[in-house]
Design a protein around this motif. Structure first.
Motif, mmCIF file in Angstrom:
data_model
loop_
_atom_site.group_PDB
_atom_site.id
_atom_site.type_symbol
_atom_site.label_atom_id
_atom_site.label_comp_id
_atom_site.label_asym_id
_atom_site.label_seq_id
_atom_site.Cartn_x
_atom_site.Cartn_y
_atom_site.Cartn_z
ATOM 1 N N GLU A 256 50.964 113.569 112.496
ATOM 2 C CA GLU A 256 50.022 112.943 113.530
ATOM 3 C C GLU A 256 48.497 112.834 112.919
ATOM 4 N N TYR A 257 48.208 114.151 112.270
ATOM 5 C CA TYR A 257 46.900 114.410 111.675
ATOM 6 C C TYR A 257 46.781 114.149 110.226
ATOM 7 N N GLY A 258 47.636 113.302 109.663
ATOM 8 C CA GLY A 258 47.910 113.284 108.177
ATOM 9 C C GLY A 258 46.651 112.725 107.630
ATOM 10 N N GLU A 259 45.735 111.730 108.390
ATOM 11 C CA GLU A 259 44.741 111.123 107.600
ATOM 12 C C GLU A 259 43.747 112.294 107.548
ATOM 13 N N ILE A 260 43.685 113.278 107.976
ATOM 14 C CA ILE A 260 42.721 114.067 107.619
ATOM 15 C C ILE A 260 43.054 115.310 106.765
ATOM 16 N N ILE A 261 44.348 115.411 106.321
ATOM 17 C CA ILE A 261 44.967 116.395 105.411
ATOM 18 C C ILE A 261 44.524 116.001 104.126
ATOM 19 N N VAL A 262 43.840 116.888 103.392
ATOM 20 C CA VAL A 262 43.462 116.547 101.872
ATOM 21 C C VAL A 262 44.755 117.308 101.041
ATOM 22 N N LEU B 286 43.445 119.397 116.475
ATOM 23 C CA LEU B 286 44.565 119.708 115.549
ATOM 24 C C LEU B 286 44.767 121.351 115.536
ATOM 25 N N SER B 287 43.663 122.042 115.211
ATOM 26 C CA SER B 287 43.849 123.467 115.419
ATOM 27 C C SER B 287 44.351 124.003 116.759
ATOM 28 N N GLY B 288 43.755 123.473 117.813
ATOM 29 C CA GLY B 288 44.054 123.728 119.380
ATOM 30 C C GLY B 288 45.345 123.348 119.638
ATOM 31 N N LYS B 289 45.798 122.436 119.360
ATOM 32 C CA LYS B 289 47.521 121.715 119.434
ATOM 33 C C LYS B 289 48.353 122.707 118.886
ATOM 34 N N LEU B 290 47.992 123.020 117.501
ATOM 35 C CA LEU B 290 48.899 124.108 116.811
ATOM 36 C C LEU B 290 48.879 125.463 117.421
ATOM 37 N N GLY B 291 47.920 125.789 118.014
ATOM 38 C CA GLY B 291 47.861 127.299 118.646
ATOM 39 C C GLY B 291 48.445 127.262 119.960
ATOM 40 N N THR B 292 48.731 126.171 120.624
ATOM 41 C CA THR B 292 49.648 126.229 121.858
ATOM 42 C C THR B 292 51.180 126.181 121.529
ATOM 43 N N ILE B 293 51.587 126.113 120.395
ATOM 44 C CA ILE B 293 53.112 126.504 120.074
ATOM 45 C C ILE B 293 53.540 127.488 119.962
ATOM 46 N N PRO B 294 54.205 128.043 120.884
ATOM 47 C CA PRO B 294 54.818 129.483 120.893
ATOM 48 C C PRO B 294 55.325 129.878 119.459
ATOM 49 N N GLY B 295 54.989 131.063 119.044
ATOM 50 C CA GLY B 295 55.325 131.592 117.635
ATOM 51 C C GLY B 295 54.334 131.026 116.558
ATOM 52 N N GLN C 52 30.937 115.555 110.586
ATOM 53 C CA GLN C 52 31.871 115.560 109.790
ATOM 54 C C GLN C 52 31.926 117.228 108.935
ATOM 55 N N GLY C 53 33.302 117.520 108.860
ATOM 56 C CA GLY C 53 33.511 118.920 108.129
ATOM 57 C C GLY C 53 34.600 118.818 107.127
ATOM 58 N N ILE C 54 34.363 119.803 106.255
ATOM 59 C CA ILE C 54 35.449 120.471 105.341
ATOM 60 C C ILE C 54 36.316 121.578 105.833
ATOM 61 N N GLY C 55 37.617 121.634 106.027
ATOM 62 C CA GLY C 55 37.820 122.881 106.784
ATOM 63 C C GLY C 55 39.087 123.350 106.091
ATOM 64 N N VAL C 56 39.469 124.739 106.249
ATOM 65 C CA VAL C 56 40.547 125.473 105.743
ATOM 66 C C VAL C 56 41.370 125.917 107.051
ATOM 67 N N ASP D 258 39.536 117.209 105.879
ATOM 68 C CA ASP D 258 38.197 116.688 105.845
ATOM 69 C C ASP D 258 38.142 115.550 106.867
ATOM 70 N N GLY D 259 37.601 115.925 107.980
ATOM 71 C CA GLY D 259 37.558 115.003 109.160
ATOM 72 C C GLY D 259 36.384 115.450 110.088
ATOM 73 N N SER D 260 36.505 114.931 111.224
ATOM 74 C CA SER D 260 35.357 115.196 112.252
ATOM 75 C C SER D 260 35.491 116.648 112.650
ATOM 76 N N THR D 261 34.657 117.160 113.144
ATOM 77 C CA THR D 261 34.776 118.648 113.899
ATOM 78 C C THR D 261 35.739 118.610 115.019
ATOM 79 N N ASP D 262 35.689 117.303 115.681
ATOM 80 C CA ASP D 262 36.558 117.174 116.930
ATOM 81 C C ASP D 262 38.057 117.130 116.429
ATOM 82 N N GLU D 263 38.463 116.156 115.333
ATOM 83 C CA GLU D 263 39.576 116.100 114.952
ATOM 84 C C GLU D 263 40.150 117.493 114.399
ATOM 85 N N ILE D 264 39.414 118.091 113.803
ATOM 86 C CA ILE D 264 39.726 119.596 112.985
ATOM 87 C C ILE D 264 40.059 120.475 114.229
ATOM 88 N N GLY D 265 39.330 120.490 115.318
ATOM 89 C CA GLY D 265 39.234 121.544 116.468
ATOM 90 C C GLY D 265 40.570 120.928 117.299
#
Length: 84
Positions: free
Chosen positions: A28-34, A63-72, A3-7, A54-61
């Motif tokens: 979709e990831y609203g349950e980990i957004i503080v 979300l970050s990865g999926k956002l990064g695939t969006i052009p722009g 589990q981790g806390i991320g920005v 605030d979520g698992s490192t897998d969940e945070i990763g």
């Protein structure tokens, strides 16, 4: 699962094309957004979103990865793991 806390920092360069996809993923990831802060940075022609997560490192990763695939969309993540 670790589990981790991320920005998460998100910069959207083309709001018309990317905003709907970004918001769909954030819902979709609203349950980990503080907390969320969004600012239109008009002088630079971008929108900036800052998230506290605030979520698992897998969940945070995922979300970050999926956002990064969006052009722009650019994403940077800072993460610390919680001690059990």
């Amino acid at each position: 699962m670790t589990q981790g806390i991320g920005v998460l920092g998100i910069v959207i360069e083309n709001r018309q094309e990317a905003a709907e996809r970004v918001n769909r993923l954030l819902s979709e990831y609203g349950e980990i957004i503080v907390g969320r802060m969004g600012v239109p940075y008009r002088q630079e022609g971008v929108s900036v979103i800052a998230l506290i997560l605030d979520g698992s490192t897998d969940e945070i990763g995922a979300l970050s990865g999926k956002l990064g695939t969006i052009p722009g969309v650019k994403v940077k993540t800072g993460l610390i793991t919680k001690k059990n």
